[in-house]
Design a protein around this motif. Structure first.
Motif, mmCIF file in Angstrom:
data_model
loop_
_atom_site.group_PDB
_atom_site.id
_atom_site.type_symbol
_atom_site.label_atom_id
_atom_site.label_comp_id
_atom_site.label_asym_id
_atom_site.label_seq_id
_atom_site.Cartn_x
_atom_site.Cartn_y
_atom_site.Cartn_z
ATOM 1 N N VAL A 217 91.288 19.659 47.611
ATOM 2 C CA VAL A 217 90.415 18.538 47.919
ATOM 3 C C VAL A 217 90.131 17.757 46.641
ATOM 4 C CG1 VAL A 217 88.313 19.914 47.590
ATOM 5 C CG2 VAL A 217 88.217 17.855 48.997
ATOM 6 N N ARG A 218 90.062 16.449 46.767
ATOM 7 C CA ARG A 218 89.782 15.593 45.627
ATOM 8 C C ARG A 218 88.278 15.473 45.415
ATOM 9 N NH1 ARG A 218 91.591 9.507 46.279
ATOM 10 N NH2 ARG A 218 89.790 9.606 47.672
ATOM 11 N N ASN A 219 87.856 15.469 44.151
ATOM 12 C CA ASN A 219 86.440 15.326 43.818
ATOM 13 C C ASN A 219 85.938 13.955 44.249
ATOM 14 O OD1 ASN A 219 83.907 15.192 42.451
ATOM 15 N ND2 ASN A 219 84.639 16.743 41.028
ATOM 16 N N ASN A 220 84.693 13.914 44.732
ATOM 17 C CA ASN A 220 84.109 12.641 45.167
ATOM 18 C C ASN A 220 83.704 11.745 44.007
ATOM 19 O OD1 ASN A 220 84.326 13.116 47.929
ATOM 20 N ND2 ASN A 220 82.389 14.241 47.985
ATOM 21 N N THR A 221 83.705 12.283 42.781
ATOM 22 C CA THR A 221 83.335 11.510 41.602
ATOM 23 C C THR A 221 84.570 11.199 40.775
ATOM 24 O OG1 THR A 221 81.122 12.472 41.493
ATOM 25 C CG2 THR A 221 81.995 11.523 39.466
ATOM 26 N N ILE A 222 84.707 9.955 40.359
ATOM 27 C CA ILE A 222 85.791 9.537 39.482
ATOM 28 C C ILE A 222 85.183 8.936 38.227
ATOM 29 C CG2 ILE A 222 85.985 7.275 40.601
ATOM 30 C CD1 ILE A 222 88.992 7.366 39.979
ATOM 31 N N GLY A 223 85.796 9.204 37.081
ATOM 32 C CA GLY A 223 85.251 8.716 35.815
ATOM 33 C C GLY A 223 86.177 7.725 35.133
ATOM 34 N N SER A 224 85.598 6.835 34.357
ATOM 35 C CA SER A 224 86.382 5.865 33.598
ATOM 36 C C SER A 224 87.247 6.590 32.574
ATOM 37 C CB SER A 224 85.447 4.884 32.887
ATOM 38 O OG SER A 224 86.161 4.099 31.947
ATOM 39 N N GLU A 225 88.506 6.172 32.452
ATOM 40 C CA GLU A 225 89.403 6.763 31.471
ATOM 41 C C GLU A 225 89.221 6.121 30.100
ATOM 42 O OE1 GLU A 225 93.379 6.903 32.902
ATOM 43 O OE2 GLU A 225 92.854 8.151 34.634
ATOM 44 N N GLN A 262 75.276 4.309 27.782
ATOM 45 C CA GLN A 262 74.830 5.522 28.447
ATOM 46 C C GLN A 262 75.823 5.933 29.537
ATOM 47 O OE1 GLN A 262 70.717 4.361 29.560
ATOM 48 N NE2 GLN A 262 70.081 6.038 28.252
ATOM 49 N N ILE A 263 76.145 7.214 29.584
ATOM 50 C CA ILE A 263 77.112 7.732 30.547
ATOM 51 C C ILE A 263 76.378 8.046 31.844
ATOM 52 C CG2 ILE A 263 78.772 9.561 31.003
ATOM 53 C CD1 ILE A 263 79.187 9.773 27.965
ATOM 54 N N VAL A 264 76.659 7.254 32.888
ATOM 55 C CA VAL A 264 75.883 7.330 34.129
ATOM 56 C C VAL A 264 76.836 7.366 35.323
ATOM 57 C CG1 VAL A 264 74.178 6.160 35.571
ATOM 58 C CG2 VAL A 264 73.988 6.049 33.079
ATOM 59 N N PRO A 265 76.595 8.264 36.312
ATOM 60 C CA PRO A 265 77.349 8.217 37.575
ATOM 61 C C PRO A 265 76.747 7.160 38.497
ATOM 62 C CG PRO A 265 75.890 10.119 37.569
ATOM 63 C CD PRO A 265 75.716 9.447 36.231
ATOM 64 N N ILE A 266 77.477 6.102 38.738
ATOM 65 C CA ILE A 266 76.974 4.982 39.539
ATOM 66 C C ILE A 266 77.431 5.148 40.987
ATOM 67 C CG2 ILE A 266 77.078 2.495 39.862
ATOM 68 C CD1 ILE A 266 77.510 2.215 36.899
ATOM 69 N N PRO A 267 76.514 5.093 41.963
ATOM 70 C CA PRO A 267 76.925 5.162 43.372
ATOM 71 C C PRO A 267 77.831 3.990 43.733
ATOM 72 C CG PRO A 267 74.550 5.504 43.142
ATOM 73 C CD PRO A 267 75.052 5.031 41.814
ATOM 74 N N VAL A 268 78.900 4.270 44.469
ATOM 75 C CA VAL A 268 79.830 3.230 44.913
ATOM 76 C C VAL A 268 80.047 3.378 46.414
ATOM 77 C CG1 VAL A 268 81.000 3.035 42.694
ATOM 78 C CG2 VAL A 268 81.826 4.697 44.366
ATOM 79 N N SER A 269 80.617 2.352 47.004
ATOM 80 C CA SER A 269 80.877 2.360 48.443
ATOM 81 C C SER A 269 81.862 3.471 48.794
ATOM 82 C CB SER A 269 81.449 1.006 48.871
ATOM 83 O OG SER A 269 81.932 1.062 50.201
ATOM 84 N N ARG A 270 81.589 4.171 49.901
ATOM 85 C CA ARG A 270 82.491 5.234 50.340
ATOM 86 C C ARG A 270 83.852 4.695 50.769
ATOM 87 N NH1 ARG A 270 80.105 10.226 51.213
ATOM 88 N NH2 ARG A 270 77.828 10.250 50.973
ATOM 89 N N ALA A 271 83.942 3.376 50.983
ATOM 90 C CA ALA A 271 85.228 2.780 51.322
ATOM 91 C C ALA A 271 86.233 2.912 50.188
ATOM 92 C CB ALA A 271 85.045 1.309 51.693
ATOM 93 N N PHE A 274 85.415 7.357 47.107
ATOM 94 C CA PHE A 274 84.571 8.131 46.201
ATOM 95 C C PHE A 274 83.104 7.806 46.500
ATOM 96 C CE2 PHE A 274 88.589 7.274 44.068
ATOM 97 C CZ PHE A 274 88.985 8.537 43.679
ATOM 98 N N THR A 275 82.213 8.637 45.937
ATOM 99 C CA THR A 275 80.781 8.369 46.080
ATOM 100 C C THR A 275 80.144 7.931 44.767
ATOM 101 O OG1 THR A 275 80.302 10.718 45.680
ATOM 102 C CG2 THR A 275 80.536 10.011 47.975
ATOM 103 N N ASN A 276 80.760 8.316 43.613
ATOM 104 C CA ASN A 276 80.209 7.958 42.305
ATOM 105 C C ASN A 276 81.327 7.592 41.347
ATOM 106 O OD1 ASN A 276 77.169 8.720 42.420
ATOM 107 N ND2 ASN A 276 78.200 10.510 43.273
#
Length: 519
Positions: A217-225, A262-271, A274-276
């Motif tokens: 399963v893929r993680n719901n959070t993706i981070g900037s590279e 600041q390193i922050v998980p930002i909520p994004v649209s589930r479309a 991902f969620t963050n």
């Protein structure tokens, strides 16, 4: 564990290595014989949290008196930190034998192991100068390399400079009965911080096998590279004074701290799938006041009473957000209280839907509840997409009062803490009066039911453009269907859904100590 060696009378080498390690075991049992556990025939959750931090520090220090009046201390060093963690969880349901408490006694269970590793390598230098032990200057610089940041951004440097001046020594004021000690100080410092593990790009984890086939399963959070380290830059000014032979000490400090990237998980649209999305989220500036008064109230014979009063205030402001981002909303899907970050606003700003009130300065009706069809109105009839600022999480100020009384080998102490202003959201209160599914309210605040009441408020007998406010006289029934279960009469109102001011005064500590003297 460490060792030091004096290379000369002014140059020494010091090396230390240490380990900080702990294991946290957690166990949750839901018996199949209880009402809450009957549905799944009982459950067990076992969790083991392991943490290990290894620090290696090498320091070379040179201390010299450059002239009769100027002294100096120079240091260079290296620090290596490795942090390993492991989160091991086993959960399962359906007891085979009701009273046999073991996860092996469950017909369905699965395990999950989540290890992380993080390393930071740093080199640093420190130079300290003093002039006649009255004027001080300190310069530092440090560069870190972190394993949790992208290769192009994992190296970051941060410096500092500070100075202080003990003016009572130069001006020969320390012999005065009133002013015993005085020092002014100023500093500039920058601090860098890396990210937690697994915040760059996207990651996958395995699922429990199903008929012998392992899933992924893929993680719901993706981070900037292109994630960069956080940085905080601060200017600080202050002074210390001692009065009446230092029986009264006063420490005043003012700081301006600006945090960028600041390193922050930002909520994004589930479309998006991902969620963050983890990014560097703009900059925030904090203005901070701190005051500490330390007084020896009474000192007579073997009895001493010392009292310390501290006060602080923090005011933050959002300066900017990343390009293309106008706001950051936390928990955007909830129909309750939200926290939103916008340029010009403050960190911790809450937005929600307050009860509708008259906004007519100078009018007798100003600030009173607006009543529609006999019931209070929420959000002035506007849709949920239009919310309002309702408060901030940070207090207006905080303080504490510590007292220590000593008599020979007996010590009595107590601590009070104070908080003025600031808001919190008590989600349990919202749950007590039911959710969107229509559950019946259970909170004590909903006990007034099945009777007629007249709400204290005003009714608009005019038009929306030219309102005329008259006293409400309409009696209406109140209950779950008429009031407590209605979103635009009760449930969404910030005054009722658990949003509340958090001012408090608390006694945090009361202690009595004694020291026994050996015979």
């Amino acid at each position: 564990m460490g060792a030091n060696y004096a290379l000369t009378d002014w140059l020494k080498l010091d090396y230390r290595v240490g380990i900080d390690q702990y294991t946290d075991n957690r166990f949750i049992l839901t018996s199949p014989r209880t009402l809450i556990g009957a549905g799944a025939n009982g459950s067990i959750s076992e969790r083991v949290l392991q943490y290990q931090e290894i620090n290696s520090n090498l320091l070379l220090t040179a201390e010299r008196q450059l002239t009769d009046d100027i002294g100096a201390v120079f240091s260079v060093g290296n620090q290596i930190t490795t942090i390993n963690t492991r989160d091991f969880t086993s959960t399962g349901t359906n007891f085979v034998i009701a009273d046999f408490i073991s996860i092996n006694n469950l017909s369905q269970y699965n395990t999950r192991s989540f290890p992380t590793s993080r390393s930071i390598i740093g080199v640093f230098a420190d130079a300290r100068f003093d002039y006649k032990q009255t004027l001080f200057l300190n310069l530092t610089g440090r560069n870190d390399w972190s394993s949790t940041l992208p290769r192009a951004n994992r190296s970051f440097f941060y410096p500092s400079i500070s100075t202080s001046y003990i003016f009572t020594e130069t001006l020969k004021l320390n012999s005065q009965r009133v002013l015993s000690y005085g020092k002014v100080r100023a500093s500039f410092a920058e601090v860098g911080k890396d990210a937690n593990p697994f915040l760059i790009g996207n990651y996958y984890s395995t699922l429990a096998p199903f008929r012998g086939v392992v899933g992924v399963v893929r993680n719901n959070t993706i981070g900037s590279e292109d994630l960069r380290p956080e940085r905080t830059r601060g200017l600080e000014f202050g002074f210390d004074v001692g009065l009446f032979n230092n029986r009264l000490k006063l420490d005043v400090n003012y700081a301006i701290q600006t945090s960028i990237d600041q390193i922050v998980p930002i909520p994004v649209s589930r479309a998006t799938g991902f969620t963050n999305f983890v990014i560097n989220a703009g900059s925030i500036r904090n203005n901070i006041w701190e005051v500490v008064a330390d007084a020896t109230i009474l000192q007579k014979g073997s009895f001493t009473w010392n009292s310390v009063l501290n006060w602080s205030r923090l005011r933050g402001r959002v300066l900017s957000l990343p390009d293309g981002l106008e706001e950051i909303t936390f928990q955007p899907a909830t129909p309750w209280v939200k926290q939103r970050i916008v340029p010009g606003g403050r960190p911790g700003d809450f937005f929600g839907w307050p009860l509708s009130r008259v906004d007519a300065p100078g009018s007798d009706a100003d600030g009173r509840l607006i009543i529609i069809n006999g019931y209070p109105d929420v959000n002035n009839g506007r849709p949920l997409a239009e919310d309002s600022f309702i408060g901030n999480a940070f207090p207006d100020w905080e303080g504490g009062w510590t007292n220590v009384m000593r008599y020979k080998n007996l010590e009595f102490s107590f601590l009070f803490t104070f908080r003025k202003g600031g808001y919190v959201f008590d989600i349990n209160r919202r749950l007590r009066y039911g959710q969107a599914g229509g559950e019946a309210p259970t909170g004590a605040e909903t006990n007034l039911r099945n009777r007629l009441v007249v709400f204290d408020g005003v009714v608009n007998s005019g038009t929306a453009e030219n309102p005329v406010w008259v006293e409400n006289t309409q009696p209406v029934p109140i209950g779950v269907n008429e009031l407590y279960g209605q979103a635009f009469r009760y449930r969404l109102a910030s005054e009722f859904n658990g949003f509340q001011e958090a001012s408090c005064c608390a006694s945090k500590m009361l202690a009595l100590h004694t020291t026994c003297q050996p015979p």
